[in-house]
Design an enzyme around this catalytic site. Structure first.
Site, PDB file in Angstrom:
ATOM      1  N   ASP A 119       7.358  -5.861 -25.219  1.00  0.00           N
ATOM      2  CA  ASP A 119       6.893  -4.232 -24.914  1.00  0.00           C
ATOM      3  C   ASP A 119       7.961  -3.615 -24.290  1.00  0.00           C
ATOM      4  O   ASP A 119       7.932  -2.390 -24.124  1.00  0.00           O
ATOM      5  CB  ASP A 119       5.579  -4.394 -23.974  1.00  0.00           C
ATOM      6  N   ASN A 140      -3.249   4.394  -4.925  1.00  0.00           N
ATOM      7  CA  ASN A 140      -2.530   4.154  -6.164  1.00  0.00           C
ATOM      8  C   ASN A 140      -1.525   5.246  -6.735  1.00  0.00           C
ATOM      9  O   ASN A 140      -2.011   6.279  -6.786  1.00  0.00           O
ATOM     10  CB  ASN A 140      -3.586   3.538  -7.343  1.00  0.00           C
ATOM     11  N   GLY A 141      -0.369   4.826  -6.429  1.00  0.00           N
ATOM     12  CA  GLY A 141       0.516   5.845  -6.951  1.00  0.00           C
ATOM     13  C   GLY A 141       1.568   6.093  -5.866  1.00  0.00           C
ATOM     14  O   GLY A 141       1.634   5.209  -4.700  1.00  0.00           O
ATOM     15  N   CYS A 196       4.260  11.942 -18.927  1.00  0.00           N
ATOM     16  CA  CYS A 196       5.510  11.614 -17.991  1.00  0.00           C
ATOM     17  C   CYS A 196       6.144  10.642 -18.749  1.00  0.00           C
ATOM     18  O   CYS A 196       5.538   9.337 -19.311  1.00  0.00           O
ATOM     19  CB  CYS A 196       5.128  11.223 -16.730  1.00  0.00           C
ATOM     20  N   CYS A 234      -0.799  -0.459  -7.953  1.00  0.00           N
ATOM     21  CA  CYS A 234      -1.804  -0.839  -7.335  1.00  0.00           C
ATOM     22  C   CYS A 234      -3.139  -0.603  -8.147  1.00  0.00           C
ATOM     23  O   CYS A 234      -3.232   0.181  -9.089  1.00  0.00           O
ATOM     24  CB  CYS A 234      -1.937  -0.259  -5.785  1.00  0.00           C
ATOM     25  N   TYR A 251       2.250  -0.776 -21.428  1.00  0.00           N
ATOM     26  CA  TYR A 251       2.228  -2.018 -20.854  1.00  0.00           C
ATOM     27  C   TYR A 251       1.217  -2.225 -19.451  1.00  0.00           C
ATOM     28  O   TYR A 251       0.649  -3.304 -19.491  1.00  0.00           O
ATOM     29  CB  TYR A 251       3.690  -2.193 -20.058  1.00  0.00           C
ATOM     30  N   SER A 307       1.295  -9.743 -22.741  1.00  0.00           N
ATOM     31  CA  SER A 307       1.455  -8.042 -22.745  1.00  0.00           C
ATOM     32  C   SER A 307       1.733  -7.574 -23.973  1.00  0.00           C
ATOM     33  O   SER A 307       1.600  -6.188 -24.294  1.00  0.00           O
ATOM     34  CB  SER A 307       2.415  -7.354 -21.426  1.00  0.00           C
ATOM     35  N   GLY A 342      -2.015  -5.454  -9.252  1.00  0.00           N
ATOM     36  CA  GLY A 342      -1.396  -5.758  -7.691  1.00  0.00           C
ATOM     37  C   GLY A 342      -1.930  -7.172  -7.365  1.00  0.00           C
ATOM     38  O   GLY A 342      -3.178  -7.389  -7.229  1.00  0.00           O
ATOM     39  N   CYS A 386      11.019   7.692 -17.313  1.00  0.00           N
ATOM     40  CA  CYS A 386      11.818   6.233 -17.387  1.00  0.00           C
ATOM     41  C   CYS A 386      12.638   6.084 -18.528  1.00  0.00           C
ATOM     42  O   CYS A 386      13.476   5.330 -18.569  1.00  0.00           O
ATOM     43  CB  CYS A 386      10.862   5.064 -16.753  1.00  0.00           C
TER      44      CYS A 386
HETATM   45  S1  SF4 Z   1       8.502   7.437 -14.928  1.00  0.00           S
HETATM   46 FE1  SF4 Z   1       7.646   5.910 -16.496  1.00  0.00          FE
HETATM   47  S2  SF4 Z   1       6.329   4.506 -15.386  1.00  0.00           S
HETATM   48 FE2  SF4 Z   1       6.733   6.348 -13.992  1.00  0.00          FE
HETATM   49  S3  SF4 Z   1       5.047   7.691 -14.318  1.00  0.00           S
HETATM   50 FE3  SF4 Z   1       6.597   8.226 -15.863  1.00  0.00          FE
HETATM   51  S4  SF4 Z   1       6.214   7.299 -17.696  1.00  0.00           S
HETATM   52 FE4  SF4 Z   1       5.168   6.240 -15.964  1.00  0.00          FE
END
Ligand code: SF4
Length: 504
Positions: free
Chosen positions: A377, A133-134, A464, A32, A273, A314, A58, A467
């Site tokens: 990407d 957002n989140g 983070c 978002c 991305y 992208s 979004g 994924c």
């Molecule tokens: S899991 Fe991937 S998309 Fe989600 S916050 Fe972590 S790095 Fe970003």
């Protein structure tokens, strides 16, 4: 003639990149976008512009709430910003010099009118609006507790949990109740909050999503990305820090950091991305970082080829980085149709292959007889890219070398990005050679995780990358899904009823 909506054939989501020819196979879906402004004579119009710049985050719904110091005024609906605010007369109604706005892609809760943000509620100090957002991760536990204490939800948004926690807090002031509420939630949030006399912005202690602060001579603005500050002529002042709450009122700007410090977990995918290349997030320009990523990809996976193309739009910047580092010329080999609206309809006999052709058309004169490096990407399910390979080969490409400017996606995101389930992620069940054969490309190279971390700005930042690595920086409850507050919940019936009422 029998007609069907494109997006209904693939899934029930709109896709921001493919708009509605959606198989959820092109890329993860954005989360978002939020925007806020305080003390501007055209607060609603500025918020509209800000949301317009954040449209990529979004496309399902949009909303603005304003305050004139006495009351809040709102306009929210399903659709793109330009559709929701097509009637410019609405700006006469959105009175006041403070405003918040929200663009929604449903990462929690269905795509229904009752879930459109900003959410409105009555606090004991007066009306309040909130945009989020989140994604929160301890949703189900808090929801059960709140329902058990008699709370009645008006949506299936995790964001509404924050509203109820504020309402039930025994602390005295709104600010104290907000701190109390946020100390109970886990996961990712960037919030913009509007009361009669304040704009408040808050970012979770891990700082998963970006949130920046802008300043003009007389007003403060808050936005998910700096491109939304640029459009209103606001200077990018600084980021809202992880764990920071910023309170803006007639006395100026105050900042508090009421939570214990956590390790930063900035979403590394924002650089790959999600964010616009012209934005500055996490202290660095996205374009610059994306070019670095392309350069690293060229170092890791060089290949003899005649030209580099991107899957627009992208992947453009990473492809430029790859071309510059490899010395192979960058060419435009695929043309993307930007005018496929959300309501695009097509005859039912049109095949899924044709849906890709509607969106992308190869340039035969560029590709014929050439060894082509295609930079993409991310590959999620891979079904769309497989069709792109077919388009390139039919246009005469002699060789197709796929270079992916992210590592293989092996795990879903629980912090605000909408990925398919783990089982549907191509790389969760296939090794690179199997994926190469599935996509029908001559060679395949994914950026390594080390290469990715080397390419993003690291001065004081930690990211983070769950994924790609499967290592989640926070605990994730079992069975956490996008529709955690709907599945098996009596609340879903309430939301259906509310949605009908809004539409009538
Ligand atoms: S899991 Fe991937 S998309 Fe989600 S916050 Fe972590 S790095 Fe970003």
């Amino acid at each position: 003639m029998e007609m069907e909506m494109l997006h209904e054939t693939g899934c029930d989501q709109l896709c921001s990149r493919c708009l509605n020819s959606c198989d959820h196979d092109e890329g993860p879906h954005e989360e978002c976008g939020v925007f806020a402004i305080h003390e501007h004579e055209n607060a609603a119009e500025m918020t509209y512009l800000g949301l317009y710049a954040l449209q990529h985050r979004g496309q399902e719904a949009s909303g603005i709430v304003t305050s004139d110091g006495k009351d809040l005024y709102h306009h929210r609906d399903m659709g793109l910003v330009s559709e929701v605010f097509a009637d410019q007369g609405v700006f006469r109604y959105l009175k006041g010099s403070s405003a918040i706005g929200h663009n929604r892609y449903s990462t929690t809760g269905s795509n229904k009118i009752a879930n459109v943000q900003p959410l409105l509620a009555a606090d004991r100090e007066g009306p309040v609006a909130i945009g989020h957002n989140g994604n929160l991760t301890n949703t189900r536990e808090l929801y059960n507790e709140l329902i058990g204490n008699g709370a009645i939800f008006q949506s299936t948004l995790d964001s509404e949990i924050i509203v109820h926690l504020v309402a039930m807090s025994r602390k005295e002031t709104f600010e104290e109740r907000l701190v109390d509420a946020l100390s109970r939630v886990e996961g990712a949030y960037c919030l913009v909050i509007l009361t009669k006399d304040k704009v408040i912005a808050a970012r979770d202690p891990h700082g998963f999503r970006p949130l920046c602060l802008g300043k003009t001579e007389s007003s403060w603005a808050v936005a998910s990305e700096s491109c939304a500050l640029d459009i209103i002529g606001s200077r990018h002042f600084r980021d809202v820090e992880p764990g920071e709450i910023v309170i803006i009122d007639d006395a100026g700007l105050r900042s508090i950091k009421p939570f214990p410090e956590h390790n930063k977990c900035l979403c590394i995918f924002e650089y790959i991305y999600f964010s616009r290349p012209d934005s500055i997030i996490f202290g660095e320009c996205v374009d610059k970082t994306r070019r670095n990523i392309g350069r690293t990809l060229a170092e890791e996976y060089p290949v003899e080829a005649d030209l580099v193309i991107s899957v627009p739009d992208s992947s453009n910047t990473a492809a430029l980085g790859y071309a510059n580092a490899s010395g192979i010329p960058f060419e435009i080999g695929l043309i993307r149709n930007h005018y496929i609206g959300r309501t695009f309809i097509h005859p039912s006999q049109v095949t899924r292959d044709a849906k890709v052709r509607i969106k992308f058309n190869p340039i035969k004169g560029v590709l014929e007889g050439k060894r082509v490096v295609v930079v993409e990407d991310s590959v999620v399910r891979g079904t769309t890219f497989k069709k792109i390979t077919g388009l390139l080969r039919n246009a005469g490409a002699r060789e197709v070398h796929l270079r992916v400017s992210s590592p293989p996606i092996v795990s879903p995101c629980f912090y605000g990005m909408d990925f398919p389930t783990r089982e549907e992620l191509l790389a969760s069940s296939m090794d690179v050679e199997k994926i190469r054969r599935f996509l029908d490309v001559d060679t395949l190279g994914y950026l390594t995780l080390e290469g990715l971390h080397k390419s993003v700005p690291n001065a004081g930042n930690t990211y983070c990358d769950a994924c790609f690595s499967g290592r989640y920086p926070t605990s994730i409850p079992d069975n956490l899904t996008k529709k955690s507050l709907e599945v098996g919940s009596p609340n879903s019936h309430l939301i259906d009823a509310l949605s009908l009422r809004y539409k009538s």
